[in-house]
Design an enzyme around this catalytic site. Sequence first.
Site, PDB file in Angstrom:
ATOM      1  N   GLY A  62       7.767  14.290   4.672  1.00 36.24           N
ATOM      2  CA  GLY A  62       6.809  15.191   5.232  1.00 36.24           C
ATOM      3  C   GLY A  62       5.473  14.580   4.743  1.00 36.24           C
ATOM      4  N   TYR A  69       9.402  14.267  12.462  1.00 38.94           N
ATOM      5  CA  TYR A  69       9.378  14.181  14.121  1.00 38.94           C
ATOM      6  C   TYR A  69      10.455  13.444  14.639  1.00 38.94           C
ATOM      7  CZ  TYR A  69       5.423  11.207  13.329  1.00 38.94           C
ATOM      8  OH  TYR A  69       4.505  10.099  12.777  1.00 38.94           O
ATOM      9  N   LEU A 110       3.006   4.499   0.113  1.00 38.78           N
ATOM     10  CA  LEU A 110       4.382   4.644  -0.262  1.00 38.78           C
ATOM     11  C   LEU A 110       5.477   3.504  -0.681  1.00 38.78           C
ATOM     12  CD1 LEU A 110       5.576   7.745   2.326  1.00 38.78           C
ATOM     13  CD2 LEU A 110       4.701   7.709  -0.087  1.00 38.78           C
ATOM     14  N   ARG A 122       5.882  -7.479  14.011  1.00 39.44           N
ATOM     15  CA  ARG A 122       6.053  -7.753  15.485  1.00 39.44           C
ATOM     16  C   ARG A 122       6.718  -8.837  15.943  1.00 39.44           C
ATOM     17  NH1 ARG A 122       0.313  -4.763  16.538  1.00 39.44           N
ATOM     18  NH2 ARG A 122      -0.118  -5.824  14.642  1.00 39.44           N
ATOM     19  N   THR A 172       0.999  -1.347  -0.025  1.00 36.88           N
ATOM     20  CA  THR A 172      -0.076  -0.090  -0.001  1.00 36.88           C
ATOM     21  C   THR A 172       0.742   1.214   0.032  1.00 36.88           C
ATOM     22  OG1 THR A 172      -0.205   0.165   2.480  1.00 36.88           O
ATOM     23  CG2 THR A 172      -1.716  -1.265   1.451  1.00 36.88           C
TER      24      THR A 172
HETATM   25  C1  HXC Z   1      -6.183   5.844  20.785  1.00 37.51           C
HETATM   26  C2  HXC Z   1      -6.034   3.888  19.755  1.00 37.51           C
HETATM   27  C3  HXC Z   1      -6.243   4.314  18.570  1.00 37.51           C
HETATM   28  C4  HXC Z   1      -6.647   5.586  18.442  1.00 37.51           C
HETATM   29  C5  HXC Z   1      -5.941   2.079  18.230  1.00 37.51           C
HETATM   30  N1  HXC Z   1      -5.628   2.483  19.583  1.00 37.51           N
HETATM   31  N2  HXC Z   1      -6.368   3.121  17.660  1.00 37.51           N
HETATM   32  N3  HXC Z   1      -5.983   4.329  20.840  1.00 37.51           N
HETATM   33  N4  HXC Z   1      -6.515   6.286  19.726  1.00 37.51           N
HETATM   34  N5  HXC Z   1      -7.011   6.286  17.424  1.00 37.51           N
HETATM   35  C6  HXC Z   1      -5.253   1.392  20.698  1.00 37.51           C
HETATM   36  C7  HXC Z   1      -6.206   0.200  20.849  1.00 37.51           C
HETATM   37  O1  HXC Z   1      -7.567   0.883  21.644  1.00 37.51           O
HETATM   38  C8  HXC Z   1      -5.620  -0.890  21.699  1.00 37.51           C
HETATM   39  O2  HXC Z   1      -5.061  -0.402  22.868  1.00 37.51           O
HETATM   40  C9  HXC Z   1      -4.113  -0.591  20.728  1.00 37.51           C
HETATM   41  O3  HXC Z   1      -4.328   0.758  20.230  1.00 37.51           O
HETATM   42  C10 HXC Z   1      -4.179  -1.467  19.657  1.00 37.51           C
HETATM   43  O4  HXC Z   1      -5.150  -1.304  18.857  1.00 37.51           O
HETATM   44  P1  HXC Z   1      -5.650  -2.675  17.666  1.00 37.51           P
HETATM   45  O5  HXC Z   1      -6.794  -1.836  16.772  1.00 37.51           O
HETATM   46  O6  HXC Z   1      -6.012  -3.820  18.382  1.00 37.51           O
HETATM   47  O7  HXC Z   1      -4.250  -2.799  17.000  1.00 37.51           O
HETATM   48  P2  HXC Z   1      -3.995  -3.574  15.605  1.00 37.51           P
HETATM   49  O8  HXC Z   1      -5.222  -4.237  14.971  1.00 37.51           O
HETATM   50  O9  HXC Z   1      -2.763  -4.087  15.648  1.00 37.51           O
HETATM   51  O10 HXC Z   1      -3.942  -2.135  14.465  1.00 37.51           O
HETATM   52  C11 HXC Z   1      -2.641  -1.419  14.343  1.00 37.51           C
HETATM   53  C12 HXC Z   1      -3.091   0.278  14.439  1.00 37.51           C
HETATM   54  C13 HXC Z   1      -3.905   0.364  13.171  1.00 37.51           C
HETATM   55  C14 HXC Z   1      -1.842   0.897  14.326  1.00 37.51           C
HETATM   56  C15 HXC Z   1      -3.927   0.334  15.464  1.00 37.51           C
HETATM   57  O11 HXC Z   1      -4.175   1.780  12.760  1.00 37.51           O
HETATM   58  C16 HXC Z   1      -3.277  -0.159  11.716  1.00 37.51           C
HETATM   59  O12 HXC Z   1      -3.156  -1.288  11.355  1.00 37.51           O
HETATM   60  N6  HXC Z   1      -2.259   0.804  11.063  1.00 37.51           N
HETATM   61  C17 HXC Z   1      -1.469   0.525   9.910  1.00 37.51           C
HETATM   62  C18 HXC Z   1      -1.355   1.399   8.945  1.00 37.51           C
HETATM   63  C19 HXC Z   1      -1.113   2.705   9.461  1.00 37.51           C
HETATM   64  O13 HXC Z   1      -1.008   2.953  10.632  1.00 37.51           O
HETATM   65  N7  HXC Z   1      -0.685   3.672   8.554  1.00 37.51           N
HETATM   66  C20 HXC Z   1      -0.138   5.030   8.850  1.00 37.51           C
HETATM   67  C21 HXC Z   1       1.378   5.335   8.548  1.00 37.51           C
HETATM   68  S1  HXC Z   1       1.371   7.120   8.610  1.00 37.51           S
HETATM   69  P3  HXC Z   1      -6.254  -1.113  24.052  1.00 37.51           P
HETATM   70  O14 HXC Z   1      -5.358  -0.910  25.172  1.00 37.51           O
HETATM   71  O15 HXC Z   1      -7.496  -0.302  23.996  1.00 37.51           O
HETATM   72  O16 HXC Z   1      -6.649  -2.623  23.729  1.00 37.51           O
HETATM   73  C22 HXC Z   1       2.820   7.392   9.564  1.00 37.51           C
HETATM   74  C23 HXC Z   1       3.665   8.679   9.476  1.00 37.51           C
HETATM   75  C24 HXC Z   1       2.820   9.864   9.258  1.00 37.51           C
HETATM   76  O17 HXC Z   1       3.503   6.420   9.949  1.00 37.51           O
HETATM   77  C25 HXC Z   1       3.574  11.035   9.489  1.00 37.51           C
HETATM   78  C26 HXC Z   1       2.814  12.363   8.802  1.00 37.51           C
HETATM   79  C27 HXC Z   1       3.548  13.550   8.627  1.00 37.51           C
HETATM   80  P1  NAP Z   2       0.228   2.710   4.789  1.00 36.82           P
HETATM   81  O1  NAP Z   2      -0.209   2.675   3.377  1.00 36.82           O
HETATM   82  O2  NAP Z   2      -0.740   2.738   5.885  1.00 36.82           O
HETATM   83  O3  NAP Z   2       1.542   1.812   5.033  1.00 36.82           O
HETATM   84  C1  NAP Z   2       1.904   1.162   6.192  1.00 36.82           C
HETATM   85  C2  NAP Z   2       2.136  -0.458   5.756  1.00 36.82           C
HETATM   86  O4  NAP Z   2       2.600  -1.133   6.833  1.00 36.82           O
HETATM   87  C3  NAP Z   2       0.802  -1.133   5.286  1.00 36.82           C
HETATM   88  O5  NAP Z   2       1.082  -1.783   4.059  1.00 36.82           O
HETATM   89  C4  NAP Z   2       0.349  -2.010   6.328  1.00 36.82           C
HETATM   90  O6  NAP Z   2       0.056  -3.199   5.669  1.00 36.82           O
HETATM   91  C5  NAP Z   2       1.812  -2.333   6.871  1.00 36.82           C
HETATM   92  N1  NAP Z   2       1.918  -2.964   8.229  1.00 36.82           N
HETATM   93  C6  NAP Z   2       1.202  -2.195   9.314  1.00 36.82           C
HETATM   94  N2  NAP Z   2       1.355  -2.906  10.372  1.00 36.82           N
HETATM   95  C7  NAP Z   2       2.065  -3.845  10.000  1.00 36.82           C
HETATM   96  C8  NAP Z   2       2.680  -5.178  10.643  1.00 36.82           C
HETATM   97  N3  NAP Z   2       2.421  -5.272  12.041  1.00 36.82           N
HETATM   98  N4  NAP Z   2       3.284  -5.846  10.130  1.00 36.82           N
HETATM   99  C9  NAP Z   2       3.690  -6.021   8.680  1.00 36.82           C
HETATM  100  N5  NAP Z   2       3.256  -4.834   8.202  1.00 36.82           N
HETATM  101  C10 NAP Z   2       2.444  -3.949   8.789  1.00 36.82           C
HETATM  102  O7  NAP Z   2       1.162   4.296   5.035  1.00 36.82           O
HETATM  103  P2  NAP Z   2       2.047   5.152   4.155  1.00 36.82           P
HETATM  104  O8  NAP Z   2       1.901   6.578   4.458  1.00 36.82           O
HETATM  105  O9  NAP Z   2       2.290   4.480   2.915  1.00 36.82           O
HETATM  106  O10 NAP Z   2       3.424   4.691   5.070  1.00 36.82           O
HETATM  107  C11 NAP Z   2       4.571   4.144   4.815  1.00 36.82           C
HETATM  108  C12 NAP Z   2       6.085   4.581   5.736  1.00 36.82           C
HETATM  109  O11 NAP Z   2       5.799   6.066   5.449  1.00 36.82           O
HETATM  110  C13 NAP Z   2       5.562   4.474   7.020  1.00 36.82           C
HETATM  111  O12 NAP Z   2       6.731   3.982   7.668  1.00 36.82           O
HETATM  112  C14 NAP Z   2       5.230   5.793   7.456  1.00 36.82           C
HETATM  113  O13 NAP Z   2       5.513   5.881   8.948  1.00 36.82           O
HETATM  114  C15 NAP Z   2       5.975   6.705   6.696  1.00 36.82           C
HETATM  115  N6  NAP Z   2       5.605   8.150   6.563  1.00 36.82           N
HETATM  116  C16 NAP Z   2       4.543   8.191   5.967  1.00 36.82           C
HETATM  117  C17 NAP Z   2       4.056   9.810   5.541  1.00 36.82           C
HETATM  118  C18 NAP Z   2       2.968  10.122   4.972  1.00 36.82           C
HETATM  119  O14 NAP Z   2       2.423  11.310   4.936  1.00 36.82           O
HETATM  120  N7  NAP Z   2       2.037   9.279   4.579  1.00 36.82           N
HETATM  121  C19 NAP Z   2       4.877  10.751   6.376  1.00 36.82           C
HETATM  122  C20 NAP Z   2       6.024  10.308   7.040  1.00 36.82           C
HETATM  123  C21 NAP Z   2       6.458   8.923   7.160  1.00 36.82           C
HETATM  124  P3  NAP Z   2      -0.949  -4.276   6.525  1.00 36.82           P
HETATM  125  O15 NAP Z   2      -2.405  -3.417   6.790  1.00 36.82           O
HETATM  126  O16 NAP Z   2      -1.557  -5.273   5.320  1.00 36.82           O
HETATM  127  O17 NAP Z   2      -0.340  -5.064   7.298  1.00 36.82           O
END
Ligand code: HXC
Ligand code: NAP
Length: 277
Positions: free
Chosen positions: A190, A148, A21, A68, A19
């Site tokens: 960013g 950050y 990036l 993890r 997905t």
């Molecule tokens: C507070 C939260 C929460 C929220 C989850 N939790 N979302 N707490 N606010 N919005 C808490 C839950 O209540 C739970 O704790 C714990 O976190 C784990 O949540 P789960 O849903 O069971 O986790 P899981 O199914 O493993 O999913 C992981 C996830 C989810 C991180 C929560 O969002 C995910 O799958 N993300 C993957 C993709 C992603 O996040 N992409 C963004 C990347 S962008 P408790 O104690 O209640 O059980 C990036 C950089 C951006 O990283 C920079 C921009 C400039």
């Molecule tokens: P994204 O599409 O949500 O990418 C995150 C990916 O990580 C997903 O493909 C997800 O796939 C995988 N992932 C999450 N938890 C995982 C786990 N436990 N094991 C294996 N895979 C896992 O978001 P994105 O914006 O492209 O982000 C890519 C990278 O850029 C990240 O490191 C993010 O922190 C960084 N970044 C993004 C931004 C931005 O503005 N978009 C800014 C700064 C840095 P599954 O759900 O299938 O596991």
Amino acid sequence: MFKNNLLEGKNILITGGGTGLGKQMSETFLKLGASVSIISRRESHLIEAEKYFNEMGYRIEAEKCDVRNPDELKKAIDAIEGKTGSINVLVNNAAGNFISKTEDLSPKAFDTIIGIVLNGSSYASLEMGKRWIKNSVKGTVLSIVATYAWTGSGYVVPSAVAKAGVLALTRSLAAEWGHYGIRTVAIAPGAFKTEGAWSRLLPGEQYENEIIEGNPERRLGTKEEIAVIAAFLISDMASYINGEVITADGGQSLYGASMFNMMERLPEGVWKIMRQR
Ligand code: HXC
Ligand code: NAP
């Protein structure tokens, strides 16, 4: 910008490569002649990415794996290397993030983000590093951090803590593993509009404009702008770059950091008065 065969001979593993990036990096690397494998948790992401690349005429390997879990990681890497041969580039791209007031977080919420970002990147680097040292492979680890990682940021504290750790990992391993010919590098993006980031970090569409207004280029980045930096950093053209991080944020992290950047809004007449004074 690049020769089509820039990445020939690179056998790349991208975590979270199905997905956002990660998917764009996969596409760019494939077009530049690399072999690409991706791992992530959700089968749907893997299947969709495989289909997308197959339709473009490329074949990728995709394994379900939660970064993890070090045992799952080892099994996935064994399976991929069994089919493609020795991996020589690891891209630590998988991440988890969400915005929250820090006082509202549970320990598990912290563990979840630290687990994916810091532990996942560390376990994958360790697994590949051990293999590379044993087999004398001059591998490269590219980690995707965030600006950050240096400054910290409110409301994404677990992510900031974890990305700072990944930055330390990158710099530490550059010093320790450089003599094996292993390079560790990073990109700090960013704001890039991906479904993963936007759905978890933006409370509403109107906040997108605030992000744009807070950037001196008045725009978001494009996914290609990260992928080309990644291609350069993992290529042999960057063979003397080790432990370094390239920021790609249009200047956003510097824009808010300086005392006088707000003078941008000063009317022309006031500039004249200031000069006369
Ligand atoms: C507070 C939260 C929460 C929220 C989850 N939790 N979302 N707490 N606010 N919005 C808490 C839950 O209540 C739970 O704790 C714990 O976190 C784990 O949540 P789960 O849903 O069971 O986790 P899981 O199914 O493993 O999913 C992981 C996830 C989810 C991180 C929560 O969002 C995910 O799958 N993300 C993957 C993709 C992603 O996040 N992409 C963004 C990347 S962008 P408790 O104690 O209640 O059980 C990036 C950089 C951006 O990283 C920079 C921009 C400039
Ligand atoms: P994204 O599409 O949500 O990418 C995150 C990916 O990580 C997903 O493909 C997800 O796939 C995988 N992932 C999450 N938890 C995982 C786990 N436990 N094991 C294996 N895979 C896992 O978001 P994105 O914006 O492209 O982000 C890519 C990278 O850029 C990240 O490191 C993010 O922190 C960084 N970044 C993004 C931004 C931005 O503005 N978009 C800014 C700064 C840095 P599954 O759900 O299938 O596991």
